[in-house]
Scaffold this motif. Structure first.
Motif, PDB file in Angstrom:
ATOM      1  N   ARG A  52       0.824  -1.201   0.000  1.00  0.00           N
ATOM      2  CA  ARG A  52       0.000   0.000   0.000  1.00  0.00           C
ATOM      3  C   ARG A  52       0.862   1.256   0.000  1.00  0.00           C
ATOM      4  NH1 ARG A  52      -2.408  -3.908   3.058  1.00  0.00           N
ATOM      5  NH2 ARG A  52      -4.606  -4.312   2.718  1.00  0.00           N
ATOM      6  N   PHE A  98       7.890   3.796   1.732  1.00  0.00           N
ATOM      7  CA  PHE A  98       8.366   5.119   2.129  1.00  0.00           C
ATOM      8  C   PHE A  98       9.866   5.073   2.406  1.00  0.00           C
ATOM      9  CE2 PHE A  98       4.301   7.285   2.965  1.00  0.00           C
ATOM     10  CZ  PHE A  98       3.451   6.202   2.927  1.00  0.00           C
ATOM     11  N   TYR A 158      12.783   7.395   4.410  1.00  0.00           N
ATOM     12  CA  TYR A 158      13.022   8.476   5.353  1.00  0.00           C
ATOM     13  C   TYR A 158      14.523   8.641   5.551  1.00  0.00           C
ATOM     14  CZ  TYR A 158       8.149   8.566   7.067  1.00  0.00           C
ATOM     15  OH  TYR A 158       6.790   8.696   7.193  1.00  0.00           O
ATOM     16  N   PRO A 196      12.907  10.754  12.109  1.00  0.00           N
ATOM     17  CA  PRO A 196      12.940  10.501  10.666  1.00  0.00           C
ATOM     18  C   PRO A 196      12.275  11.633   9.894  1.00  0.00           C
ATOM     19  CG  PRO A 196      12.279   8.522  11.857  1.00  0.00           C
ATOM     20  CD  PRO A 196      12.258   9.651  12.850  1.00  0.00           C
ATOM     21  N   PHE A 209      10.760  12.633   6.131  1.00  0.00           N
ATOM     22  CA  PHE A 209      10.225  12.004   4.931  1.00  0.00           C
ATOM     23  C   PHE A 209      10.989  12.418   3.679  1.00  0.00           C
ATOM     24  CE2 PHE A 209       7.333  10.271   2.000  1.00  0.00           C
ATOM     25  CZ  PHE A 209       7.010  11.239   1.057  1.00  0.00           C
ATOM     26  N   THR A 213       7.632   8.636  -1.373  1.00  0.00           N
ATOM     27  CA  THR A 213       6.649   7.560  -1.345  1.00  0.00           C
ATOM     28  C   THR A 213       6.582   6.945  -2.730  1.00  0.00           C
ATOM     29  OG1 THR A 213       5.298   8.853   0.180  1.00  0.00           O
ATOM     30  CG2 THR A 213       4.306   6.892  -0.768  1.00  0.00           C
ATOM     31  N   TYR A 225       4.479   3.780  -4.991  1.00  0.00           N
ATOM     32  CA  TYR A 225       3.274   2.967  -4.875  1.00  0.00           C
ATOM     33  C   TYR A 225       3.247   1.752  -5.793  1.00  0.00           C
ATOM     34  CZ  TYR A 225       0.946   6.226  -1.790  1.00  0.00           C
ATOM     35  OH  TYR A 225       0.603   7.000  -0.713  1.00  0.00           O
ATOM     36  N   LEU A 232      16.041   5.128   6.223  1.00  0.00           N
ATOM     37  CA  LEU A 232      15.063   4.133   6.650  1.00  0.00           C
ATOM     38  C   LEU A 232      14.048   3.883   5.548  1.00  0.00           C
ATOM     39  CD1 LEU A 232      14.282   5.616  10.195  1.00  0.00           C
ATOM     40  CD2 LEU A 232      15.824   3.738   9.678  1.00  0.00           C
ATOM     41  N   ASN A 246      -2.844   2.491   7.487  1.00  0.00           N
ATOM     42  CA  ASN A 246      -1.746   3.459   7.521  1.00  0.00           C
ATOM     43  C   ASN A 246      -0.656   3.109   8.522  1.00  0.00           C
ATOM     44  OD1 ASN A 246      -0.682   5.641   6.152  1.00  0.00           O
ATOM     45  ND2 ASN A 246      -1.338   7.114   7.671  1.00  0.00           N
ATOM     46  N   MET A 247      -0.584   1.866   8.987  1.00  0.00           N
ATOM     47  CA  MET A 247       0.511   1.453   9.851  1.00  0.00           C
ATOM     48  C   MET A 247       1.746   1.198   8.980  1.00  0.00           C
ATOM     49  SD  MET A 247      -1.102   1.639  12.584  1.00  0.00           S
ATOM     50  CE  MET A 247      -2.388   2.665  11.890  1.00  0.00           C
ATOM     51  N   LEU A 248       2.922   1.511   9.539  1.00  0.00           N
ATOM     52  CA  LEU A 248       4.177   1.305   8.825  1.00  0.00           C
ATOM     53  C   LEU A 248       4.996   0.217   9.500  1.00  0.00           C
ATOM     54  CD1 LEU A 248       5.415   4.953   8.092  1.00  0.00           C
ATOM     55  CD2 LEU A 248       4.180   3.404   6.569  1.00  0.00           C
ATOM     56  N   PHE A 250       8.929  -0.838   9.526  1.00  0.00           N
ATOM     57  CA  PHE A 250      10.226  -0.281   9.159  1.00  0.00           C
ATOM     58  C   PHE A 250      11.290  -1.354   9.034  1.00  0.00           C
ATOM     59  CE2 PHE A 250      10.065   4.335   9.320  1.00  0.00           C
ATOM     60  CZ  PHE A 250       8.826   4.559   9.912  1.00  0.00           C
ATOM     61  N   GLY A 251      12.254  -1.117   8.140  1.00  0.00           N
ATOM     62  CA  GLY A 251      13.473  -1.889   8.106  1.00  0.00           C
ATOM     63  C   GLY A 251      14.447  -1.356   9.150  1.00  0.00           C
TER      64      GLY A 251
END
Lengths: 109, 116
Positions: free
Chosen positions: A31, A34, A36, A44, A46, A49, A51, A87, A95-97, A99-100
């Motif tokens: 979805r 991103f 950062y 972080p 931005f 983005t 898609y 990141l 809308n939850m992220l 992260f690596g």
């Protein structure tokens, strides 16, 4: 299980030496991905983005690209001020992220 | 425009003590989040809120509580601090998923918390 893996963990470059950072992901239905930038002692910030596979975004010396399984952050002719941790995160439902672990980039003059 | 503001910036606690971290945003965002960042672990979601009066658990919620009494504020509480909760805590906010498509999460500059 959704996973995001970044490589390398750390990267040292000479000023002007171009390179790429990798972000590979396994998610059920992307979805959004991103990028950062995080400076020491800061939150972080931005950058981009993405898609869909094939999409590219550029900002100054940075270019982000996306395939079905990974994203690359290309850094062209980096300067010392590009030194930071980069990141990658993928957006899940609501809308939850996720992260690596980040790539710490050091650019020496 | 301040964006996302976190207070305090630094804090040292003793094991068993309690404290509250405050996050305030001035962007009228519906969603707010609390993360912790540990070396080698990346950012992990603790709790989040999709609107005033709502809260939900994230990936690592144990030992933390949250409240969102006002749209602009999101509080993170530690009732009985443990050394494993030593970390850097970040708050973030965003529009809802149904909002502007390209809107990312905006982060504060973190609270550095040490539990002795």
């Amino acid at each position: 299980e959704d996973q995001v893996t970044q490589s390398p963990e750390a990267l040292r470059l000479q000023e002007g030496e171009s390179s790429s950072l990798n972000c590979s992901y396994t998610v059920s239905g992307l979805r959004g991905l991103f990028w950062y930038r995080q400076d020491p002692g800061k939150g972080p910030e931005f950058l981009f983005t993405l898609y869909s596979a094939g999409e590219e975004k550029e900002k100054e010396r940075l270019k982000a690209t996306l395939t079905k399984k990974e994203s690359f952050l290309h850094i062209t002719a980096p300067k010392p001020e590009d030194s930071a941790t980069y990141l990658c995160a993928v957006r899940m439902a609501g809308n939850m992220l996720t992260f690596g672990g980040g790539t710490r980039l050091m650019v020496k003059p | 425009n301040a964006g996302v503001t976190q207070t305090p910036k630094f804090r040292v606690l003793k094991t068993g003590q309690s404290m509250t971290l405050l996050c305030a945003q001035d962007m009228n965002h519906e969603y707010m989040y609390w993360y912790r960042q540990d070396p080698g672990m990346g950012l992990r979601l603790i709790h989040y809120s999709v609107g005033e009066g709502t809260t939900a658990k994230g990936e690592v919620p144990d030992g933390y509580n949250v409240s969102r009494l006002k749209k602009q504020n999101f509080l993170l509480g530690l009732e009985s601090a443990a050394p494993s909760q030593t970390s850097v805590y970040f708050c973030a906010s965003s529009y809802s998923y149904g909002g502007p498509k390209n809107q990312p999460q905006h982060f504060g500059d973190g609270t550095r918390l040490s539990i002795l």
